[in-house]
Design a protein around this motif. Structure first.
Motif, PDB file in Angstrom:
ATOM      1  N   ARG A   1      -0.251  19.190   0.895  1.00 12.12           N
ATOM      2  CA  ARG A   1       0.472  20.366   0.378  1.00 12.12           C
ATOM      3  C   ARG A   1       1.793  20.557   1.121  1.00 12.12           C
ATOM      4  NH1 ARG A   1      -4.793  22.448  -0.245  1.00 12.12           N
ATOM      5  NH2 ARG A   1      -4.718  23.459   1.788  1.00 12.12           N
ATOM      6  N   ALA A   2       1.767  20.375   2.441  1.00 13.94           N
ATOM      7  CA  ALA A   2       2.993  20.538   3.233  1.00 13.94           C
ATOM      8  C   ALA A   2       4.051  19.515   2.808  1.00 13.94           C
ATOM      9  CB  ALA A   2       2.681  20.402   4.713  1.00 13.94           C
ATOM     10  N   LEU A   3       3.629  18.326   2.406  1.00 14.25           N
ATOM     11  CA  LEU A   3       4.573  17.287   2.030  1.00 14.25           C
ATOM     12  C   LEU A   3       5.107  17.416   0.614  1.00 14.25           C
ATOM     13  CD1 LEU A   3       2.821  14.154   3.612  1.00 14.25           C
ATOM     14  CD2 LEU A   3       4.805  15.389   4.502  1.00 14.25           C
ATOM     15  N   VAL A   4       4.275  17.896  -0.309  1.00  8.96           N
ATOM     16  CA  VAL A   4       4.684  17.862  -1.715  1.00  8.96           C
ATOM     17  C   VAL A   4       5.068  19.205  -2.306  1.00  8.96           C
ATOM     18  CG1 VAL A   4       3.328  15.781  -2.164  1.00  8.96           C
ATOM     19  CG2 VAL A   4       2.337  18.018  -2.675  1.00  8.96           C
ATOM     20  N   GLU A   5       4.635  20.292  -1.691  1.00 12.11           N
ATOM     21  CA  GLU A   5       4.971  21.593  -2.266  1.00 12.11           C
ATOM     22  C   GLU A   5       6.312  22.048  -1.733  1.00 12.11           C
ATOM     23  OE1 GLU A   5       1.646  24.185  -1.561  1.00 12.11           O
ATOM     24  OE2 GLU A   5       0.371  23.048  -2.942  1.00 12.11           O
TER      25      GLU A   5
ATOM     26  N   LEU B   1       0.825  -1.206   0.000  1.00 11.03           N
ATOM     27  CA  LEU B   1       0.000   0.000   0.000  1.00 11.03           C
ATOM     28  C   LEU B   1       0.860   1.257   0.000  1.00 11.03           C
ATOM     29  CD1 LEU B   1      -2.833   1.209   0.151  1.00 11.03           C
ATOM     30  CD2 LEU B   1      -2.746   0.911   2.633  1.00 11.03           C
ATOM     31  N   TRP B   2       1.918   1.276   0.814  1.00 16.22           N
ATOM     32  CA  TRP B   2       2.802   2.441   0.858  1.00 16.22           C
ATOM     33  C   TRP B   2       3.478   2.668  -0.490  1.00 16.22           C
ATOM     34  CZ3 TRP B   2       5.232   0.016   5.775  1.00 16.22           C
ATOM     35  CH2 TRP B   2       4.369   0.209   6.861  1.00 16.22           C
ATOM     36  N   SER B   3       3.847   1.585  -1.155  1.00 12.80           N
ATOM     37  CA  SER B   3       4.483   1.697  -2.464  1.00 12.80           C
ATOM     38  C   SER B   3       3.509   2.289  -3.486  1.00 12.80           C
ATOM     39  CB  SER B   3       4.964   0.316  -2.915  1.00 12.80           C
ATOM     40  OG  SER B   3       5.490   0.384  -4.213  1.00 12.80           O
ATOM     41  N   TRP B   4       2.287   1.760  -3.496  1.00 11.20           N
ATOM     42  CA  TRP B   4       1.287   2.266  -4.435  1.00 11.20           C
ATOM     43  C   TRP B   4       0.983   3.740  -4.158  1.00 11.20           C
ATOM     44  CZ3 TRP B   4      -3.495   4.011  -2.692  1.00 11.20           C
ATOM     45  CH2 TRP B   4      -4.326   4.482  -3.697  1.00 11.20           C
ATOM     46  N   ALA B   5       0.720   4.083  -2.906  1.00 16.61           N
ATOM     47  CA  ALA B   5       0.404   5.470  -2.556  1.00 16.61           C
ATOM     48  C   ALA B   5       1.600   6.369  -2.834  1.00 16.61           C
ATOM     49  CB  ALA B   5      -0.016   5.567  -1.089  1.00 16.61           C
ATOM     50  N   GLY B   6       2.811   5.831  -2.659  1.00 19.37           N
ATOM     51  CA  GLY B   6       4.015   6.599  -2.952  1.00 19.37           C
ATOM     52  C   GLY B   6       4.093   7.022  -4.408  1.00 19.37           C
ATOM     53  N   GLU B   7       3.611   6.186  -5.310  1.00 17.96           N
ATOM     54  CA  GLU B   7       3.602   6.546  -6.736  1.00 17.96           C
ATOM     55  C   GLU B   7       2.761   7.799  -6.969  1.00 17.96           C
ATOM     56  OE1 GLU B   7       2.407   3.249  -9.199  1.00 17.96           O
ATOM     57  OE2 GLU B   7       3.826   1.897  -8.204  1.00 17.96           O
ATOM     58  N   TRP B   8       1.599   7.870  -6.317  1.00 13.51           N
ATOM     59  CA  TRP B   8       0.737   9.032  -6.483  1.00 13.51           C
ATOM     60  C   TRP B   8       1.392  10.274  -5.898  1.00 13.51           C
ATOM     61  CZ3 TRP B   8      -5.234   8.255  -5.934  1.00 13.51           C
ATOM     62  CH2 TRP B   8      -5.673   7.402  -6.944  1.00 13.51           C
ATOM     63  N   LEU B   9       2.033  10.105  -4.736  1.00 16.44           N
ATOM     64  CA  LEU B   9       2.685  11.256  -4.108  1.00 16.44           C
ATOM     65  C   LEU B   9       3.896  11.703  -4.910  1.00 16.44           C
ATOM     66  CD1 LEU B   9       2.223  10.242  -0.399  1.00 16.44           C
ATOM     67  CD2 LEU B   9       1.181  12.190  -1.557  1.00 16.44           C
ATOM     68  N   ALA B  10       4.621  10.785  -5.511  1.00 19.48           N
ATOM     69  CA  ALA B  10       5.745  11.156  -6.385  1.00 19.48           C
ATOM     70  C   ALA B  10       5.242  11.975  -7.563  1.00 19.48           C
ATOM     71  CB  ALA B  10       6.480   9.907  -6.863  1.00 19.48           C
ATOM     72  N   ALA B  11       4.095  11.566  -8.118  1.00 23.34           N
ATOM     73  CA  ALA B  11       3.516  12.309  -9.237  1.00 23.34           C
ATOM     74  C   ALA B  11       3.115  13.727  -8.830  1.00 23.34           C
ATOM     75  CB  ALA B  11       2.305  11.562  -9.800  1.00 23.34           C
TER      76      ALA B  11
ATOM     77  N   ARG C   1       3.329   6.795   3.972  1.00 20.26           N
ATOM     78  CA  ARG C   1       3.098   6.247   5.310  1.00 20.26           C
ATOM     79  C   ARG C   1       2.481   7.307   6.221  1.00 20.26           C
ATOM     80  NH1 ARG C   1       8.250   2.418   6.703  1.00 20.26           N
ATOM     81  NH2 ARG C   1       6.936   1.911   8.467  1.00 20.26           N
ATOM     82  N   GLU C   2       2.991   8.522   6.129  1.00 17.93           N
ATOM     83  CA  GLU C   2       2.477   9.605   6.978  1.00 17.93           C
ATOM     84  C   GLU C   2       1.039   9.960   6.622  1.00 17.93           C
ATOM     85  OE1 GLU C   2       5.424  12.644   6.379  1.00 17.93           O
ATOM     86  OE2 GLU C   2       6.898  11.604   7.629  1.00 17.93           O
ATOM     87  N   VAL C   3       0.749  10.061   5.341  1.00 16.44           N
ATOM     88  CA  VAL C   3      -0.606  10.419   4.903  1.00 16.44           C
ATOM     89  C   VAL C   3      -1.605   9.333   5.302  1.00 16.44           C
ATOM     90  CG1 VAL C   3      -2.084  10.784   2.878  1.00 16.44           C
ATOM     91  CG2 VAL C   3       0.146  11.926   3.026  1.00 16.44           C
ATOM     92  N   LEU C   4      -1.241   8.080   5.074  1.00 16.77           N
ATOM     93  CA  LEU C   4      -2.161   6.996   5.406  1.00 16.77           C
ATOM     94  C   LEU C   4      -2.345   6.856   6.914  1.00 16.77           C
ATOM     95  CD1 LEU C   4      -1.108   4.473   2.640  1.00 16.77           C
ATOM     96  CD2 LEU C   4      -3.197   5.844   2.736  1.00 16.77           C
ATOM     97  N   ALA C   5      -1.300   7.097   7.684  1.00 17.99           N
ATOM     98  CA  ALA C   5      -1.432   7.067   9.150  1.00 17.99           C
ATOM     99  C   ALA C   5      -2.338   8.207   9.613  1.00 17.99           C
ATOM    100  CB  ALA C   5      -0.066   7.165   9.811  1.00 17.99           C
ATOM    101  N   PHE C   6      -2.174   9.368   9.015  1.00 21.51           N
ATOM    102  CA  PHE C   6      -3.027  10.516   9.358  1.00 21.51           C
ATOM    103  C   PHE C   6      -4.481  10.215   9.006  1.00 21.51           C
ATOM    104  CE2 PHE C   6      -4.783  14.763   8.226  1.00 21.51           C
ATOM    105  CZ  PHE C   6      -4.666  15.377   9.460  1.00 21.51           C
ATOM    106  N   ALA C   7      -4.704   9.649   7.822  1.00 22.12           N
ATOM    107  CA  ALA C   7      -6.065   9.306   7.391  1.00 22.12           C
ATOM    108  C   ALA C   7      -6.671   8.271   8.341  1.00 22.12           C
ATOM    109  CB  ALA C   7      -6.055   8.789   5.959  1.00 22.12           C
ATOM    110  N   ASP C   8      -5.884   7.275   8.726  1.00 24.32           N
ATOM    111  CA  ASP C   8      -6.373   6.279   9.691  1.00 24.32           C
ATOM    112  C   ASP C   8      -6.722   6.937  11.018  1.00 24.32           C
ATOM    113  OD1 ASP C   8      -6.874   3.616   9.028  1.00 24.32           O
ATOM    114  OD2 ASP C   8      -4.754   3.095   8.991  1.00 24.32           O
ATOM    115  N   GLY C   9      -5.909   7.891  11.451  1.00 24.44           N
ATOM    116  CA  GLY C   9      -6.192   8.605  12.699  1.00 24.44           C
ATOM    117  C   GLY C   9      -7.487   9.391  12.626  1.00 24.44           C
ATOM    118  N   LEU C  10      -7.705  10.088  11.512  1.00 19.60           N
ATOM    119  CA  LEU C  10      -8.954  10.832  11.331  1.00 19.60           C
ATOM    120  C   LEU C  10     -10.155   9.878  11.387  1.00 19.60           C
ATOM    121  CD1 LEU C  10      -8.005  13.238   8.391  1.00 19.60           C
ATOM    122  CD2 LEU C  10      -8.402  13.890  10.785  1.00 19.60           C
ATOM    123  N   LEU C  11     -10.012   8.751  10.717  1.00 21.72           N
ATOM    124  CA  LEU C  11     -11.102   7.768  10.667  1.00 21.72           C
ATOM    125  C   LEU C  11     -11.359   7.156  12.040  1.00 21.72           C
ATOM    126  CD1 LEU C  11     -13.126   6.201   8.967  1.00 21.72           C
ATOM    127  CD2 LEU C  11     -11.262   4.641   8.338  1.00 21.72           C
ATOM    128  N   LEU C  12     -10.307   6.758  12.721  1.00 23.51           N
ATOM    129  CA  LEU C  12     -10.464   6.169  14.048  1.00 23.51           C
ATOM    130  C   LEU C  12     -11.089   7.169  15.020  1.00 23.51           C
ATOM    131  CD1 LEU C  12     -10.039   3.763  15.916  1.00 23.51           C
ATOM    132  CD2 LEU C  12      -7.729   4.612  16.354  1.00 23.51           C
TER     133      LEU C  12
END
Length: 190
Positions: free
Chosen positions: A181-185, A127-137, A148-159
């Protein structure tokens, strides 16, 4: 039509997600799945075997969901990705709430059972590899770490939403977009 094993696993997910870990018994799963008495224990001799089976079933469903998402065109902005993630989180907190609660209950069990933890980690790496492709783009210079950070944050929001509830609308997009934005810009030099 699903076989009895899959029927038992789907019923186990419903029991776990709607009633919690204490209610998860072979007998309760048989009743929930409208299965003959003893069916679940024929497939899963122990509680640990049943929990492991549930993990496998949940990961199978999660893989299917992410495969469908991965088949979509890459997002072109942090806001677009935040929109997609937000829609997924609303689905998981709403109509898919019992499955999501079962998922979190299984995660806690995996913390205590090494084989389950290793299976979960293997899936997480994919999952991290797949999501990493989108973030690289989107411009991430450390895509898998950021995934990993984005998915952990999303899991935290959901929980947080599931455990604390809330009567208002669940709208995680703004928080997700700010993180993305903070991660990619890249900062602008003065």
């Amino acid at each position: 039509m699903a076989g009895r094993r899959e029927q038992a696993l789907d019923a186990a997910v419903r029991v776990l997600g709607s009633q919690g870990t204490r209610a998860l018994t072979h007998r309760a799963v048989d009743a929930e799945g409208d299965l003959p008495a003893g069916t679940t224990s024929n497939y899963f001799r122990s509680r640990d075997a049943l929990l492991s089976g549930i993990l496998g079933r949940l990961l199978e469903q999660e893989k299917d969901a992410f495969a469908a998402l991965a088949g979509e065109p890459h997002p072109v902005s942090a806001d677009e990705l935040a929109g997609r993630l937000g829609a997924m989180l609303r689905q998981l907190a709403g109509p898919a709430r019992p499955m999501t609660l079962a998922r979190y209950a299984i995660f806690v069990e995996a913390a205590h059972q090494k084989p389950m933890r290793l299976e979960l980690l293997a899936w997480s790496r994919s999952l991290w590899s797949w999501a990493g492709e989108w973030l690289a783009a989107l411009g991430s210079d450390r895509p898998e770490e950021h995934a990993r950070e984005v998915l952990a944050f999303a899991d935290g929001l959901l929980l947080h939403r599931l455990s604390r509830g809330g009567d208002g609308e669940f709208a995680p997009e703004a928080s997700l977009a700010a993180l993305l934005r903070a991660l990619v810009e890249k900062p602008v030099d003065n």
